[in-house]
Motif scaffolding. Structure first.
Motif, PDB file in Angstrom:
ATOM      1  N   PRO A  88       0.831  -1.214   0.000  1.00  0.00           N
ATOM      2  CA  PRO A  88       0.000   0.000   0.000  1.00  0.00           C
ATOM      3  C   PRO A  88       0.859   1.256   0.000  1.00  0.00           C
ATOM      4  N   ASP A  89       0.355   2.315  -0.609  1.00  0.00           N
ATOM      5  CA  ASP A  89       1.066   3.580  -0.601  1.00  0.00           C
ATOM      6  C   ASP A  89       1.323   4.002   0.838  1.00  0.00           C
ATOM      7  N   GLY A  90       2.583   4.265   1.162  1.00  0.00           N
ATOM      8  CA  GLY A  90       2.958   4.613   2.529  1.00  0.00           C
ATOM      9  C   GLY A  90       3.188   3.413   3.418  1.00  0.00           C
ATOM     10  N   GLY A  91       3.021   2.215   2.868  1.00  0.00           N
ATOM     11  CA  GLY A  91       3.162   0.986   3.650  1.00  0.00           C
ATOM     12  C   GLY A  91       4.605   0.624   3.943  1.00  0.00           C
ATOM     13  N   ALA A  92       4.766  -0.438   4.714  1.00  0.00           N
ATOM     14  CA  ALA A  92       6.090  -0.859   5.171  1.00  0.00           C
ATOM     15  C   ALA A  92       6.518  -2.158   4.502  1.00  0.00           C
ATOM     16  N   VAL A  93       7.828  -2.273   4.291  1.00  0.00           N
ATOM     17  CA  VAL A  93       8.425  -3.511   3.810  1.00  0.00           C
ATOM     18  C   VAL A  93       9.578  -3.869   4.740  1.00  0.00           C
ATOM     19  N   ASP A  94       9.907  -5.148   4.777  1.00  0.00           N
ATOM     20  CA  ASP A  94      10.997  -5.635   5.619  1.00  0.00           C
ATOM     21  C   ASP A  94      12.198  -5.918   4.725  1.00  0.00           C
ATOM     22  N   PRO A  95      13.239  -5.098   4.779  1.00  0.00           N
ATOM     23  CA  PRO A  95      14.392  -5.317   3.907  1.00  0.00           C
ATOM     24  C   PRO A  95      15.032  -6.689   4.077  1.00  0.00           C
ATOM     25  N   SER A  96      14.918  -7.276   5.278  1.00  0.00           N
ATOM     26  CA  SER A  96      15.541  -8.577   5.514  1.00  0.00           C
ATOM     27  C   SER A  96      14.849  -9.703   4.748  1.00  0.00           C
ATOM     28  N   ALA A  97      13.666  -9.417   4.187  1.00  0.00           N
ATOM     29  CA  ALA A  97      12.964 -10.430   3.392  1.00  0.00           C
ATOM     30  C   ALA A  97      13.530 -10.515   1.978  1.00  0.00           C
ATOM     31  N   TYR A  98      14.479  -9.631   1.653  1.00  0.00           N
ATOM     32  CA  TYR A  98      15.067  -9.591   0.318  1.00  0.00           C
ATOM     33  C   TYR A  98      16.571  -9.786   0.401  1.00  0.00           C
ATOM     34  N   ILE A  99      17.198  -9.991  -0.736  1.00  0.00           N
ATOM     35  CA  ILE A  99      18.636 -10.244  -0.769  1.00  0.00           C
ATOM     36  C   ILE A  99      19.413  -8.936  -0.776  1.00  0.00           C
ATOM     37  N   HIS A 100      19.167  -8.090  -1.758  1.00  0.00           N
ATOM     38  CA  HIS A 100      19.796  -6.766  -1.845  1.00  0.00           C
ATOM     39  C   HIS A 100      18.790  -5.811  -2.484  1.00  0.00           C
ATOM     40  N   PRO A 101      17.755  -5.433  -1.739  1.00  0.00           N
ATOM     41  CA  PRO A 101      16.666  -4.621  -2.298  1.00  0.00           C
ATOM     42  C   PRO A 101      17.111  -3.228  -2.727  1.00  0.00           C
ATOM     43  N   ARG A 102      16.551  -2.787  -3.854  1.00  0.00           N
ATOM     44  CA  ARG A 102      16.782  -1.443  -4.355  1.00  0.00           C
ATOM     45  C   ARG A 102      15.440  -0.853  -4.766  1.00  0.00           C
ATOM     46  N   VAL A 103      15.347   0.465  -4.750  1.00  0.00           N
ATOM     47  CA  VAL A 103      14.098   1.132  -5.105  1.00  0.00           C
ATOM     48  C   VAL A 103      14.351   2.126  -6.233  1.00  0.00           C
ATOM     49  N   GLU A 104      13.321   2.320  -7.063  1.00  0.00           N
ATOM     50  CA  GLU A 104      13.415   3.254  -8.175  1.00  0.00           C
ATOM     51  C   GLU A 104      12.046   3.857  -8.456  1.00  0.00           C
ATOM     52  N   PRO A 105      12.008   5.115  -8.905  1.00  0.00           N
ATOM     53  CA  PRO A 105      10.729   5.771  -9.189  1.00  0.00           C
ATOM     54  C   PRO A 105      10.220   5.408 -10.583  1.00  0.00           C
ATOM     55  N   GLU A 106       8.912   5.225 -10.694  1.00  0.00           N
ATOM     56  CA  GLU A 106       8.316   4.806 -11.961  1.00  0.00           C
ATOM     57  C   GLU A 106       7.007   5.553 -12.216  1.00  0.00           C
ATOM     58  N   VAL A 107       6.458   5.304 -13.399  1.00  0.00           N
ATOM     59  CA  VAL A 107       5.120   5.751 -13.755  1.00  0.00           C
ATOM     60  C   VAL A 107       4.268   4.507 -13.945  1.00  0.00           C
ATOM     61  N   ALA A 108       3.080   4.500 -13.328  1.00  0.00           N
ATOM     62  CA  ALA A 108       2.170   3.360 -13.446  1.00  0.00           C
ATOM     63  C   ALA A 108       0.929   3.748 -14.225  1.00  0.00           C
ATOM     64  N   PHE A 109       0.450   2.830 -15.042  1.00  0.00           N
ATOM     65  CA  PHE A 109      -0.805   2.995 -15.764  1.00  0.00           C
ATOM     66  C   PHE A 109      -1.823   1.996 -15.223  1.00  0.00           C
ATOM     67  N   LEU A 110      -3.086   2.421 -15.157  1.00  0.00           N
ATOM     68  CA  LEU A 110      -4.186   1.520 -14.838  1.00  0.00           C
ATOM     69  C   LEU A 110      -4.947   1.268 -16.139  1.00  0.00           C
ATOM     70  N   LEU A 111      -4.965   0.034 -16.591  1.00  0.00           N
ATOM     71  CA  LEU A 111      -5.568  -0.278 -17.881  1.00  0.00           C
ATOM     72  C   LEU A 111      -7.083  -0.343 -17.791  1.00  0.00           C
TER      73      LEU A 111
END
Length: 257
Positions: A88-111
């Motif tokens: 969810p927007d503003g939600g939390a993730v646990d970095p330890s659930a991933y190997i080497h997590p990275r984040v990047e900004p995108e544009v999303a479309f709703l079809l």
């Protein structure tokens, strides 16, 4: 490609993701080419569907010309999104659930309707109900985040999680909107939607074409992630990440400490 155990390769990647344990590159070892790598990707995602997840969209990769040149290809790649990947927007993730997590900004479309392969931009844009700022969390299952093109395709283009901000009507122009990626209130990346194939709408055209080549037709109600507008940055424990896209607003996530 004859002789490749696609289910076996998918199982290795699936276990790596489930246990957050990096593995070595597989393509050279097992002889993966691009078409077979997409077969592995399908088997990998099917493992998720078999445990109750459902497809909710498609994501694009290598949508910047610089990234294409870096890996020596002239074509973007695509992967699949499931409901379990959505945060969810503003939600939390646990970095330890991933190997080497990275984040990047995108544009999303709703079809809004089922687009046809090859529709010109002026036509297929009518297939889009809304647009939103987004964040993709990528996490290669390969050691040191190093891979060949077939490797990353097989690994579902490093898909791990995604956040979509508030939906809004599609503005007249999407081809040169300013993009910021902030971590803990500090700007760490600055870019433009022009980095996404010159215009994010072109990414949708490519996604329709490439997915269709592999028998996947985009569906009404699906989310389409057009590709990264800047380089990805590591997600550190406790970080607050925000993507800002001009005219579209913001999307954010928090990493647990």
């Amino acid at each position: 490609m004859i002789g490749v155990d696609t289910a076996g390769v998918a199982a290795k990647l699936g276990v790596a993701a489930d246990t957050a344990t990096a593995i070595g590159q597989l393509a050279a070892e097992v002889g993966l080419d691009v078409p077979t790598a997409y077969g592995v990707q399908a088997a990998l995602v099917q493992r998720r569907l078999d445990r109750g997840e459902r497809l909710v969209g498609v994501k694009m990769g290598l949508t910047s010309k610089a990234k294409m040149a870096q890996v020596g290809v002239d074509e973007v790649i695509w992967g699949r999104l499931t409901d379990a990947m959505r945060v969810p927007d503003g939600g939390a993730v646990d970095p330890s659930a991933y190997i080497h997590p990275r984040v990047e900004p995108e544009v999303a479309f709703l079809l809004d309707r089922l687009p046809e392969p090859g529709e010109p931009i002026g036509d297929f844009a009518t297939a889009v109900r809304a647009v939103a700022p987004a964040i993709e969390l990528i996490d290669s299952r390969y050691a040191d985040f190093r891979f060949s093109l077939p490797d990353v395709i097989a690994d579902n283009t490093s898909a791990a999680a995604f956040v979509v901000g508030p939906w809004s009507p599609v503005p007249a122009g999407l081809d040169n909107l300013g993009v910021l990626l902030e971590v803990d209130g500090r700007v760490v990346q600055v870019g433009s939607t022009a980095a996404i194939l010159g215009d994010p709408r072109r990414a949708l055209d490519e996604g329709i074409r490439l997915a269709g080549r592999h028998g996947v037709r985009l569906q009404s109600g699906w989310v389409f992630l057009a590709g990264a507008a800047t380089a990805a940055v590591p997600l550190r424990p406790g970080a607050h990440v925000r993507a800002v896209v001009e005219k579209l607003g913001t999307a954010s996530l928090k990493a647990s400490a």
